[in-house]
Design an enzyme around this catalytic site. Structure first.
Site, short mmCIF file in Angstrom:
data_model
loop_
_atom_site.label_atom_id
_atom_site.label_comp_id
_atom_site.label_asym_id
_atom_site.label_seq_id
_atom_site.Cartn_x
_atom_site.Cartn_y
_atom_site.Cartn_z
N HIS A 76 31.33 -67.41 -17.85
CA HIS A 76 32.04 -66.21 -17.41
C HIS A 76 33.30 -66.57 -16.62
O HIS A 76 33.39 -67.64 -16.04
CB HIS A 76 31.12 -65.33 -16.57
CG HIS A 76 30.03 -64.70 -17.37
ND1 HIS A 76 29.18 -63.76 -16.84
CD2 HIS A 76 29.65 -64.86 -18.66
CE1 HIS A 76 28.33 -63.37 -17.78
NE2 HIS A 76 28.59 -64.03 -18.88
N GLU A 78 34.45 -65.45 -13.78
CA GLU A 78 34.20 -65.70 -12.35
C GLU A 78 33.62 -67.09 -12.15
O GLU A 78 34.01 -67.82 -11.22
CB GLU A 78 33.24 -64.65 -11.80
CG GLU A 78 33.71 -63.22 -11.94
CD GLU A 78 33.23 -62.54 -13.23
OE1 GLU A 78 33.08 -61.32 -13.21
OE2 GLU A 78 33.00 -63.24 -14.25
N CYS A 104 28.65 -59.65 -13.36
CA CYS A 104 27.24 -59.48 -13.70
C CYS A 104 26.40 -60.05 -12.54
O CYS A 104 26.94 -60.65 -11.61
CB CYS A 104 26.92 -60.21 -15.00
SG CYS A 104 26.96 -62.02 -14.87
N CYS A 107 26.88 -63.86 -12.00
CA CYS A 107 28.13 -64.16 -11.30
C CYS A 107 28.07 -63.71 -9.84
O CYS A 107 28.58 -64.40 -8.96
CB CYS A 107 29.32 -63.52 -12.00
SG CYS A 107 29.70 -64.31 -13.58
#
Length: 157
Positions: A76, A78, A104, A107
């Protein structure tokens, strides 16, 4: 033309970072900032040295959004921004992360443990646990909301 606020500026850079995404389902970009200085950026895509989804196909193409993260080949945005800080030896403690989509829960946990103090996100994501964890850990959470004028965005808490 009106000069963009710092929030608009950093969110625009997150939008630019997401153009590097190799994910077929959702393009996300993130920027980690401290004292109005960009520390790292990230976008979602395959790990370094691994095949991109565009080359091998999406493993989650028929999976509902927000579920079965474990079968996704992508890192991801992040996570990539946080990893880039670690890779470069840059402290992100007390920083702010600007991201084009709500983090999410995976993260969120990494953001909390990295010591990031604020999350500014643009688009929503179907993950209520993320909000719960961030709030419980005392991380400020703000949704960025654009207006019709390119440089006239605002923050909604």
């Amino acid at each position: 033309m009106q000069r963009p606020s710092w929030t608009e500026y950093f969110m625009n850079i997150a939008e630019l970072a997401k153009t590097r995404s190799t994910c077929l389902k959702r393009q996300v970009g993130s920027v980690i900032v401290k004292d109005k200085r960009i520390l790292t950026t990230g976008y979602n895509g395959a790990p370094r040295g691994c095949s991109h989804c565009g080359d091998v196909g999406c493993l989650r193409k028929d999976v509902p959004s927000g579920t079965k993260h474990e079968i996704c080949a992508a890192v991801h945005a992040e996570q990539n921004a946080i990893v880039q800080a670690a890779y470069s030896g840059v402290s992100i403690q007390e920083a702010t992360i600007y991201t084009t989509t709500q983090p999410c829960s995976l993260c969120a946990k990494i953001i909390i443990n990295a010591g990031i103090r604020e999350v500014v996100y643009k688009g929503s994501y179907p993950d209520e646990l993320s909000f719960k964890l961030l709030r419980e850990a005392g991380v400020k959470l703000k949704q960025y909301e654009e207006r019709s004028n390119l440089y006239d965005g605002k923050i909604r808490s």
